[in-house]
Design a protein around this motif. Structure first.
Motif, short mmCIF file in Angstrom:
data_model
loop_
_atom_site.label_atom_id
_atom_site.label_comp_id
_atom_site.label_asym_id
_atom_site.label_seq_id
_atom_site.Cartn_x
_atom_site.Cartn_y
_atom_site.Cartn_z
N PRO A 8 -25.98 -76.04 75.10
CA PRO A 8 -27.01 -76.57 75.87
C PRO A 8 -27.98 -76.84 74.91
CG PRO A 8 -25.22 -74.94 76.57
CD PRO A 8 -25.24 -74.30 75.13
N ARG A 9 -28.50 -78.55 75.61
CA ARG A 9 -29.95 -78.61 74.62
C ARG A 9 -31.16 -77.29 75.29
NH1 ARG A 9 -30.96 -84.64 77.55
NH2 ARG A 9 -29.87 -83.94 79.12
N ALA A 10 -30.84 -76.83 75.81
CA ALA A 10 -31.80 -75.39 75.97
C ALA A 10 -32.61 -74.57 74.80
CB ALA A 10 -31.49 -74.88 77.17
N VAL A 11 -31.15 -74.79 74.26
CA VAL A 11 -30.98 -73.47 73.14
C VAL A 11 -30.77 -74.56 71.73
CG1 VAL A 11 -30.07 -71.44 74.33
CG2 VAL A 11 -28.85 -73.40 72.66
N ARG A 12 -30.65 -75.76 71.45
CA ARG A 12 -30.58 -75.98 70.20
C ARG A 12 -31.99 -76.89 69.35
NH1 ARG A 12 -27.14 -80.97 72.03
NH2 ARG A 12 -28.88 -82.57 71.93
N PRO A 13 -31.91 -76.46 68.35
CA PRO A 13 -33.31 -76.85 67.64
C PRO A 13 -34.08 -78.34 67.82
CG PRO A 13 -31.85 -75.41 66.43
CD PRO A 13 -31.00 -76.12 67.12
N ASP A 14 -32.63 -78.84 68.16
CA ASP A 14 -33.37 -80.36 68.11
C ASP A 14 -33.34 -80.45 69.33
OD1 ASP A 14 -30.46 -80.55 68.70
OD2 ASP A 14 -30.31 -82.35 68.24
N GLY A 15 -33.33 -79.72 70.87
CA GLY A 15 -33.30 -79.82 71.78
C GLY A 15 -34.51 -79.11 72.63
N ARG A 16 -34.93 -79.10 74.06
CA ARG A 16 -35.64 -78.53 74.40
C ARG A 16 -35.21 -77.70 75.47
NH1 ARG A 16 -40.43 -81.38 78.26
NH2 ARG A 16 -42.14 -79.80 78.43
N LEU A 17 -36.32 -76.60 75.77
CA LEU A 17 -35.49 -75.16 76.93
C LEU A 17 -36.58 -75.75 78.18
CD1 LEU A 17 -34.85 -73.69 78.18
CD2 LEU A 17 -36.30 -71.76 77.23
N LEU A 219 -34.69 -55.67 79.68
CA LEU A 219 -35.52 -57.54 79.35
C LEU A 219 -36.15 -57.31 78.57
CD1 LEU A 219 -35.95 -56.71 83.87
CD2 LEU A 219 -34.49 -58.28 81.99
N SER A 220 -36.43 -56.56 77.93
CA SER A 220 -37.82 -56.42 76.50
C SER A 220 -37.72 -56.78 75.62
CB SER A 220 -38.25 -55.36 76.02
OG SER A 220 -37.33 -54.18 75.42
N GLU A 221 -36.02 -57.31 75.48
CA GLU A 221 -36.01 -58.34 74.64
C GLU A 221 -35.76 -59.98 74.72
OE1 GLU A 221 -31.89 -57.03 73.12
OE2 GLU A 221 -32.03 -55.17 74.59
N PHE A 222 -36.01 -59.83 76.47
CA PHE A 222 -35.67 -61.31 76.72
C PHE A 222 -36.52 -62.85 76.31
CE2 PHE A 222 -35.60 -64.73 80.28
CZ PHE A 222 -34.37 -65.68 79.49
N ALA A 223 -37.73 -61.93 76.15
CA ALA A 223 -38.87 -63.22 76.38
C ALA A 223 -39.07 -63.40 74.18
CB ALA A 223 -40.43 -63.18 76.19
N PRO A 224 -39.14 -62.54 73.46
CA PRO A 224 -38.95 -62.53 71.97
C PRO A 224 -37.71 -63.30 71.83
CG PRO A 224 -39.52 -59.94 72.66
CD PRO A 224 -39.58 -61.14 73.91
N LEU A 225 -36.89 -63.76 72.28
CA LEU A 225 -35.64 -64.59 72.15
C LEU A 225 -36.44 -66.18 72.92
CD1 LEU A 225 -32.61 -65.13 71.55
CD2 LEU A 225 -32.53 -64.97 74.39
N LEU A 226 -36.72 -65.90 73.61
CA LEU A 226 -37.22 -66.91 74.24
C LEU A 226 -39.09 -67.96 73.45
CD1 LEU A 226 -37.40 -67.05 78.33
CD2 LEU A 226 -35.66 -67.56 77.23
N GLU A 227 -39.17 -67.09 72.97
CA GLU A 227 -40.20 -67.70 72.45
C GLU A 227 -39.30 -68.35 70.01
OE1 GLU A 227 -44.20 -65.67 70.74
OE2 GLU A 227 -42.71 -64.20 71.28
N ALA A 228 -38.40 -67.57 70.21
CA ALA A 228 -37.61 -67.61 69.09
C ALA A 228 -37.08 -69.15 69.37
CB ALA A 228 -37.34 -66.39 68.16
N LEU A 230 -38.30 -70.86 71.36
CA LEU A 230 -38.84 -72.94 71.93
C LEU A 230 -39.49 -72.18 70.05
CD1 LEU A 230 -40.71 -71.35 74.73
CD2 LEU A 230 -39.98 -73.36 74.22
N ALA A 231 -39.80 -71.86 69.24
CA ALA A 231 -40.34 -71.97 67.81
C ALA A 231 -39.22 -72.60 67.21
CB ALA A 231 -40.72 -70.42 67.65
N GLU A 232 -38.43 -72.95 67.74
CA GLU A 232 -37.14 -73.79 66.63
C GLU A 232 -37.60 -74.96 66.99
OE1 GLU A 232 -33.03 -72.27 66.96
OE2 GLU A 232 -33.62 -70.49 65.25
#
Length: 238
Positions: A8-17, A219-228, A230-232
């Motif tokens: 899904p584009r949400a998690v691809r480096p060339d996509g957008r969450l 749940l403490s792992e979730f926001a850092p995963l999203l941040e990673a 988004l950074a990509e």
């Protein structure tokens, strides 16, 4: 050889969450155990001998309408037409008194909102039940007016309808959404919707596997995963 499935584009480096969608029970609100015990009590009344622990394993994440259908098939007799509504009323009152936030839910939602990501909730619980859960736990300040009920829509998970509706309401494409789930039923709904999914579950427990499915244990792992993610993607910019 068949082509590899596309992420899904949400998690691809060339996509957008663009949207995060949360399940409610077992993800934001610690209600699966108490709710399943109420269901077990009602099933024992009709001669199905589920103890409380067995009920949690059997019914977590499942819609009351599906539980009713399975109980009727197992007993060979019809339950009252108002059985689902009656159990639902019991659950609302139970959650009004006993609903608790999942450990880390407040901090996680604060962090997700801080990433400028919109959030929505898609659940098999009714709107009435979610309203009391979120009010009691104080999570309503994050999700007020952004909750969607598969039960009230008449399309319980694993039907993807509630997740597709959440995306449509937000005005984003399904494959630009990421869902946080704790049950296989919900994860299958996310997959059927074409969305990426993060499964909240202890890592020693089994889980389905497909492209776009992530695992976290807390749940403490979730926001850092999203941040990673988004950074990509170069940040969460239009």
């Amino acid at each position: 050889m068949p082509p590899a499935p596309t992420l899904p584009r949400a998690v691809r480096p060339d996509g957008r969450l663009r949207l995060v969608i949360f399940d409610c029970d077992g993800v934001l609100v610690d209600s699966e155990g108490p709710s399943c015990r109420v269901v077990a009590q009602e099933l024992r009344r009709i001669g199905l001998h589920y103890d409380d622990d067995a009920a949690v394993h059997r019914f977590a994440g499942r819609a009351l309408t599906l539980i009713k259908t399975e109980a009727e098939a197992e007993t060979g007799r019809a339950l009252p037409d108002d059985w689902v509504a009656m159990v639902q009323d019991r659950l609302v009152e139970l959650m009004r008194a006993e609903a608790r936030a999942i450990d880390g839910a407040h901090g996680m939602l604060t962090a997700v909102v801080g990433l400028d990501l919109p959030v929505r909730v898609g659940s098999n619980s009714s709107i009435a039940e979610m309203d009391v859960k979120f009010a009691r736990t104080g999570l309503d300040r994050f999700v007020a007016d952004r909750i969607h009920s598969a039960r009230d829509m008449g399309c319980p998970k694993p039907d993807p309808g509630v997740y597709l509706h959440a995306a449509e309401t937000e005005g984003v494409a399904p494959d630009e959404c990421l869902v946080l789930e704790d049950s296989d039923t919900g994860a299958l709904a996310a997959r059927a919707a074409g969305m990426a999914c993060v499964l909240l579950r202890p890592l020693h427990l089994p889980a389905p596997e497909w492209p776009g499915l992530y695992r976290i244990a807390h749940l403490s792992e979730f926001a850092p995963l999203l941040e990673a993610i988004l950074a990509e993607q170069g940040g969460n910019t239009p």
